[in-house]
Scaffold this motif. Sequence first.
Motif, PDB file in Angstrom:
ATOM      1  N   GLN A   1       0.827  -1.203   0.000  1.00 15.71           N
ATOM      2  CA  GLN A   1       0.000   0.000   0.000  1.00 15.71           C
ATOM      3  C   GLN A   1       0.869   1.263   0.000  1.00 15.71           C
ATOM      4  O   GLN A   1       0.575   2.224  -0.703  1.00 15.71           O
ATOM      5  CB  GLN A   1      -0.944   0.015   1.201  1.00 15.71           C
ATOM      6  N   ARG A   2       1.942   1.232   0.780  1.00 14.31           N
ATOM      7  CA  ARG A   2       2.851   2.387   0.802  1.00 14.31           C
ATOM      8  C   ARG A   2       3.447   2.605  -0.590  1.00 14.31           C
ATOM      9  O   ARG A   2       3.537   3.740  -1.061  1.00 14.31           O
ATOM     10  CB  ARG A   2       3.942   2.200   1.858  1.00 14.31           C
ATOM     11  N   GLU A   3       3.841   1.535  -1.259  1.00 17.27           N
ATOM     12  CA  GLU A   3       4.386   1.641  -2.617  1.00 17.27           C
ATOM     13  C   GLU A   3       3.362   2.243  -3.586  1.00 17.27           C
ATOM     14  O   GLU A   3       3.699   3.101  -4.401  1.00 17.27           O
ATOM     15  CB  GLU A   3       4.801   0.262  -3.143  1.00 17.27           C
TER      16      GLU A   3
ATOM     17  N   ALA B   1       2.362  13.739   4.318  1.00 18.79           N
ATOM     18  CA  ALA B   1       1.845  12.426   4.713  1.00 18.79           C
ATOM     19  C   ALA B   1       2.476  11.318   3.880  1.00 18.79           C
ATOM     20  O   ALA B   1       2.899  10.287   4.411  1.00 18.79           O
ATOM     21  CB  ALA B   1       0.321  12.390   4.595  1.00 18.79           C
ATOM     22  N   VAL B   2       2.573  11.549   2.573  1.00 26.85           N
ATOM     23  CA  VAL B   2       3.179  10.539   1.689  1.00 26.85           C
ATOM     24  C   VAL B   2       4.662  10.376   2.023  1.00 26.85           C
ATOM     25  O   VAL B   2       5.180   9.257   2.030  1.00 26.85           O
ATOM     26  CB  VAL B   2       2.973  10.922   0.209  1.00 26.85           C
ATOM     27  N   SER B   3       5.334  11.461   2.327  1.00 29.51           N
ATOM     28  CA  SER B   3       6.765  11.407   2.647  1.00 29.51           C
ATOM     29  C   SER B   3       7.046  10.709   3.973  1.00 29.51           C
ATOM     30  O   SER B   3       8.168  10.265   4.214  1.00 29.51           O
ATOM     31  CB  SER B   3       7.348  12.819   2.703  1.00 29.51           C
TER      32      SER B   3
ATOM     33  N   ILE C   1      -7.539   5.594   0.752  1.00 25.59           N
ATOM     34  CA  ILE C   1      -8.625   5.709   1.738  1.00 25.59           C
ATOM     35  C   ILE C   1      -8.080   5.482   3.136  1.00 25.59           C
ATOM     36  O   ILE C   1      -8.411   6.209   4.083  1.00 25.59           O
ATOM     37  CB  ILE C   1      -9.778   4.724   1.405  1.00 25.59           C
ATOM     38  N   THR C   2      -7.212   4.496   3.286  1.00 18.93           N
ATOM     39  CA  THR C   2      -6.615   4.200   4.587  1.00 18.93           C
ATOM     40  C   THR C   2      -5.743   5.355   5.065  1.00 18.93           C
ATOM     41  O   THR C   2      -5.839   5.797   6.217  1.00 18.93           O
ATOM     42  CB  THR C   2      -5.798   2.896   4.519  1.00 18.93           C
ATOM     43  N   LEU C   3      -4.901   5.866   4.178  1.00 23.83           N
ATOM     44  CA  LEU C   3      -4.030   6.991   4.544  1.00 23.83           C
ATOM     45  C   LEU C   3      -4.858   8.217   4.903  1.00 23.83           C
ATOM     46  O   LEU C   3      -4.626   8.851   5.938  1.00 23.83           O
ATOM     47  CB  LEU C   3      -3.070   7.324   3.398  1.00 23.83           C
ATOM     48  N   TYR C   4      -5.808   8.565   4.071  1.00 26.71           N
ATOM     49  CA  TYR C   4      -6.617   9.755   4.329  1.00 26.71           C
ATOM     50  C   TYR C   4      -7.390   9.608   5.646  1.00 26.71           C
ATOM     51  O   TYR C   4      -7.493  10.566   6.416  1.00 26.71           O
ATOM     52  CB  TYR C   4      -7.578  10.015   3.158  1.00 26.71           C
ATOM     53  N   GLY C   5      -7.888   8.418   5.919  1.00 25.71           N
ATOM     54  CA  GLY C   5      -8.589   8.183   7.184  1.00 25.71           C
ATOM     55  C   GLY C   5      -7.703   8.446   8.384  1.00 25.71           C
ATOM     56  O   GLY C   5      -8.134   9.019   9.386  1.00 25.71           O
TER      57      GLY C   5
ATOM     58  N   TRP D   1       1.530   9.220  -6.026  1.00 27.85           N
ATOM     59  CA  TRP D   1       1.817  10.600  -5.657  1.00 27.85           C
ATOM     60  C   TRP D   1       2.950  11.185  -6.501  1.00 27.85           C
ATOM     61  O   TRP D   1       2.922  12.368  -6.849  1.00 27.85           O
ATOM     62  CB  TRP D   1       2.117  10.712  -4.171  1.00 27.85           C
ATOM     63  N   ARG D   2       3.924  10.370  -6.868  1.00 24.42           N
ATOM     64  CA  ARG D   2       5.006  10.853  -7.745  1.00 24.42           C
ATOM     65  C   ARG D   2       4.427  11.400  -9.050  1.00 24.42           C
ATOM     66  O   ARG D   2       4.900  12.396  -9.578  1.00 24.42           O
ATOM     67  CB  ARG D   2       5.998   9.723  -8.049  1.00 24.42           C
TER      68      ARG D   2
END
Length: 161
Positions: free
Chosen positions: A11-13, A81-83, A140-144, A19-20
């Motif tokens: 998921q991180r990948e 957040a992505v970083s 969705i998981t990250l934004y949550g 995002w890149r």
Amino acid sequence: MDSGRLLSGRQRELIQESWRRVSGSPVEHGLVLFTRLFDLDPDLLPLFQYNCKQFASPQECLSAPEFVDHIRKVMLVIDAAVSHLENLSCLEEYLCNLGKKHQSIGVKVDSFSTVGESLLYMLERCLGTAFSPDMREAWITLYGAVVKAMQRGWDTIAQRV
């Protein structure tokens, strides 16, 4: 906000890869996000006032230099957040304070679900078929997690009252 358990390595990948592709044009893609936000909830427009100026339309707001600065800031928060996907907890205090700031200007916690829908819409529009169901689920998981941290800002203010 333990991101180790929150997001799998895959998921991180997926988030980083997507995002890149989006982060190179933050204002362009941010405009897609906020255009969608105002389409979904035009009642949010009055929350965006600069120098006591009320915008007559979403288009007027979206073209204002002050609002373009806001778009840049929103995209920088997403970038942060992505970083920090490996350690989202380091953003906890910042996001909580950001939540307090949003609460103080009248943003309702419920509005963040509409912002989330708008973020997903922007990603889908900008990435096309590359925006897979797995990628969507990761976002969705990250934004949550980000919203949960920001919501603590509301909780902190409510406890003081």
